[in-house]
Enzyme design. Structure first.
Site, PDB file in Angstrom:
ATOM      1  CD  GLU A 152      -1.280   0.054   3.661  1.00 33.73           C
ATOM      2  OE1 GLU A 152      -1.905   1.091   3.881  1.00 33.73           O
ATOM      3  OE2 GLU A 152      -1.440  -0.991   4.307  1.00 33.73           O
ATOM      4  CE  LYS A 168       7.087   5.244   5.441  1.00 32.64           C
ATOM      5  NZ  LYS A 168       6.891   6.644   5.822  1.00 32.64           N
ATOM      6  CG  ASP A 226       5.210  12.776   3.392  1.00 32.78           C
ATOM      7  OD1 ASP A 226       5.727  12.356   4.437  1.00 32.78           O
ATOM      8  OD2 ASP A 226       5.788  13.539   2.591  1.00 32.78           O
ATOM      9  CE1 TYR A 259       0.752   1.955  10.296  1.00 26.70           C
ATOM     10  CE2 TYR A 259       0.246   3.999   9.143  1.00 26.70           C
ATOM     11  CZ  TYR A 259       0.887   3.316  10.157  1.00 26.70           C
ATOM     12  OH  TYR A 259       1.661   4.003  11.040  1.00 26.70           O
ATOM     13  CE  LYS A 286       2.225  -2.599   7.356  1.00 28.71           C
ATOM     14  NZ  LYS A 286       1.095  -1.780   6.971  1.00 28.71           N
ATOM     15  CE  LYS A 307      10.528   6.599   3.450  1.00 30.61           C
ATOM     16  NZ  LYS A 307      11.346   7.643   3.946  1.00 30.61           N
ATOM     17  CB  CYS A 333      26.447  39.964   9.616  1.00 27.07           C
ATOM     18  SG  CYS A 333      24.714  39.506   9.788  1.00 27.07           S
ATOM     19  CB  CYS A 377      23.802  42.958  12.486  1.00 29.09           C
ATOM     20  SG  CYS A 377      25.127  41.773  12.742  1.00 29.09           S
ATOM     21  CB  CYS A 413      26.737  36.923  11.929  1.00 30.62           C
ATOM     22  SG  CYS A 413      26.293  38.367  12.903  1.00 30.62           S
ATOM     23  CB  CYS A 468      22.923  39.775  14.523  1.00 28.26           C
ATOM     24  SG  CYS A 468      22.346  39.289  12.888  1.00 28.26           S
TER      25      CYS A 468
END
Ligand code: 5U1
Length: 671
Positions: free
Chosen positions: A112, A114, A116, A223, A288, A312, A406, A409, A424, A430
């Protein structure tokens, strides 16, 4: 029909229509007809409050806002999944399985998508929704029942013959369309946009006020079965999914049974091809082993079952042009180069900014402004520039230079020899560091100031009301109430939340100070080692390095932090403002039973995770090293121990197993 009978009929009827609409996707009545039935039930319940039951569809947003989520223990640990990132890894998974099961034939898998989202556990007792919790650390999660009740696709009562106890596990997610309209609304109200549907789902579930969750387009897909008592005998995963569906719980309409690795591959290819057309985001496929008897024989390794794997999707990549590089200043002053790109579609989202990490990475990847570059986006991770395409470099390509000052700043930018990061030196002078420092100070794991979010912090800084965390404690309510979109009530709540943060622990306070590289675990270790702030602030880098897991980089950051008069002044002002914690005696130098002994862990232990074994050894004073040497006293070896075990034998280092370790800990009084 009596009023009570009518109310019961309306409850059942509304639950049936909910199920048809949200689970079966086959509505039988119009929204208006549904609303009319709901209104009739509401009126009956108002006229006769005794008719109102906990599983009434009128009671989805029942409870008042709470101040915190209770911690709850799961009936059985919520496991994580191992990943397969290639076909070869999937093949290896299948080979391992068949070897363990002693079969030459093909294994049947339940496959099935996956999703997110966020894993949750939902418990029904005698068919009525009893408790819902986040996964947390797998053993304990947070009680989010009040929020979960607001999900219309989650039945408050199971259909049909309900078991005495059912724990079902699933993923809460936000469909893409809902996510997009939520962000339109956020933007209309001048609120921060959510980065992706997963973050939006997580943020929505973690609301202390269920009325906010109720307005968010959340859905759930189950699931797995967690626990089942007094239910039917189920022998396969597919049968468990069917049982969940029959009880009215949503499962994935994409779930299929597939045969062997070939079936897995075909399923993956099909879903990958349709991924962009699905109404929700997925980051892969879960396989599974279908037979529960086989699952039982395969068992677990660490916190993941041997019988399941997540294949994945590969990170998606696209080409575009790098137009400019800006430098963002983080909490500890670190300057991160950010690539400004011609917008490009990667993995279903338009990317126009990507991280270049640091100057070393820019040099290593040979990237110039004007280059055609490859950008990658994987799941939740910030898009990154992977490489340049030198063949397409224009003649006017410009080298990327680290600014000397930076950009926020104008303080000097410093790059310490041996460190990839440039910083920085402005500290809280900053604006960017001030903003991030306040955000960090107020965060949940630090001083936990509820309601002090990013937008308000920006407004406080813009209005020049707050220079450092110490200023928070003297903020007048009226000044807060005058901020845009604030109001007197919210201002009062924020003043209360700030006041409540005065009482804390040394570990949280140290973490909240935001010293570079001092995360939660390091802050806790420093608090344990030194016991009080005075001892730590006066310690030398060498003394700090004696803290478990603290090396030269962290100790240098800690001493530098306490050497800056501005930081000392802020700490003094925080104390004057009443911020306090219990101070203890330093344990530094204390001789614990295993002080001076070095252990190495290798392989998988039967019951202890590596983190647990390490924590228990360190608590007894031992040092846990990553490699075996002549200075190692013990190697603790588990299943599939590798080269460290060979090395231990070669050097004659004593090898013990988990039982030996537990006996040793018990013998020294640390069991
Ligand atoms: N679809 C799906 N997602 N997911 C996540 N199945 C699934 N199974 C999981 C997890 C963590 O764990 C099993 C070991 C029950």
């Amino acid at each position: 029909m009596s009023q009570a009978a009518r109310a019961a009929w309306l409850r059942d009827e509304l639950a049936r229509h909910n199920h048809r609409y949200y689970v079966l996707d086959e509505p039988e009545v119009s929204d208006a007809e549904y609303d009319q039935l709901l209104r009739e039930l509401q009126q009956l319940e108002i006229a006769e409050p005794a008719l109102c039951t906990a599983d009434s569809p009128t009671q989805r947003v029942g409870s008042a806002p709470s101040t915190a989520f209770d911690s709850v223990r799961h009936p059985a640990p919520m496991l994580s999944l191992d990943n397969a990132l290639s076909d070869d890894e999937l093949q290896a998974f299948d080979t391992r399985l068949r070897e363990r099961l002693g079969t030459a034939g093909t294994v049947r898998f339940s496959a099935e998508p996956k999703l997110d989202g966020l894993a949750v556990s939902v418990i029904y007792r005698e068919g009525v929704l009893w408790r819902a919790a986040t996964r947390g650390d797998g053993e304990q999660g947070e009680d989010i029942t009040a929020n979960m009740r607001t999900l219309r696709c989650l039945p408050l009562r199971l259909l049909g013959d309900a078991p005495a106890l059912l724990e079902a596990r699933g993923e809460v997610y936000m469909p893409v369309a809902g996510f997009e309209s939520l962000n339109v609304e956020q933007s209309r109200q001048g609120l921060k946009l959510f980065v992706n549907p997963r973050n939006a789902a997580a943020g929505s579930l973690r609301q202390l006020d269920p009325r906010i969750t109720a307005r968010r387009p959340l859905e759930i897909c189950f699931y797995a079965l967690g626990a089942l008592e007094g239910g039917p005998l189920l022998t396969t995963h597919a049968a468990a999914l069917a049982a969940l569906r029959n009880w009215g719980l949503r499962t994935s309409p994409e779930a299929r049974l597939v045969q062997g690795v070939e079936g897995c591959r075909a399923y993956f290819a099909d879903l990958q091809q349709r991924r962009a057309t699905l109404p929700y985001q997925i980051d892969g496929v879960v396989y599974k082993v279908d037979e529960f008897a086989d699952q039982e024989r395969l068992g677990f390794v660490s916190r993941a079952p041997r019988w399941a794997i997540a294949r994945k999707f590969p990170a998606e990549e696209a080409r575009t042009v790098l137009r400019a590089v800006d430098f963002q200043v983080g909490r500890t002053g670190a300057l991160t180069p950010v690539a400004r790109l011609d917008p490009v579609l990667v993995g279903g989202a338009t990317v126009s900014n990507a991280t270049l990490h640091n100057m070393d990475e820019i040099a290593r990847k040979d990237i110039c402004i004007g280059d055609t570059i490859v950008v990658r986006r994987a799941g939740d991770v910030i898009p990154e520039v992977v490489r340049s395409v030198p063949a397409l470099r224009p003649v006017d390509a410009a080298v990327i230079v680290l600014p000397l000052q930076c950009p926020v700043c104008q303080s000097v930018v410093e790059r310490i020899e041996g460190e990839a990061v440039a910083r920085c030196t402005g500290a809280l002078r900053c604006r960017a560091q001030r903003h991030e420092a306040l955000r960090h100070y107020a965060s949940r794991r630090a001083l936990d100031i509820d309601g002090l979010g990013d937008v308000i912090i920006g407004q406080l800084i813009d209005a020049d009301l707050v220079q450092s965390p110490a200023d928070l404690y003297s903020l007048p309510r009226a000044a807060l109430a005058a901020l845009p979109r604030m109001g007197d009530k919210s201002a009062g709540n924020l003043v209360d939340a700030i006041a409540a943060s005065r009482s804390t622990t040394l570990a949280r306070f140290l973490f909240g100070l935001g010293i570079a590289d001092v995360g939660e675990a390091t802050a806790a270790a420093l608090a344990r080692q030194f016991g009080n702030l005075q001892a730590l602030s006066g310690a030398t880098a060498e003394q700090i390095e004696l803290t478990p897991d603290v090396g030269p980089v962290v100790s240098r950051h800690v001493t530098a932090f306490f050497a800056d008069p501005l930081n000392l002044q802020i700490i003094a002002r925080l104390r004057e403002a009443g911020v306090q914690w219990v101070e203890g005696e330093p344990t530094a130098g204390a001789v614990l039973p295993l002080t001076g002994q070095t252990f190495v862990l290798t392989g998988t232990l039967p019951t202890l995770s590596r983190d647990e074994a390490k924590a228990r050894l360190e608590a007894a004073g031992a040092k846990v090293a990553g490699s075996v040497s002549k200075r190692t006293q013990y190697v603790v070896a588990g299943e599939e121990a590798g080269s460290k075990l060979d090395k231990a034998r070669e050097l004659g280092v004593q090898v013990i197993d988990e039982r030996g370790l537990l006996e040793l800990l018990a013998a020294v009084g640390a069991g």
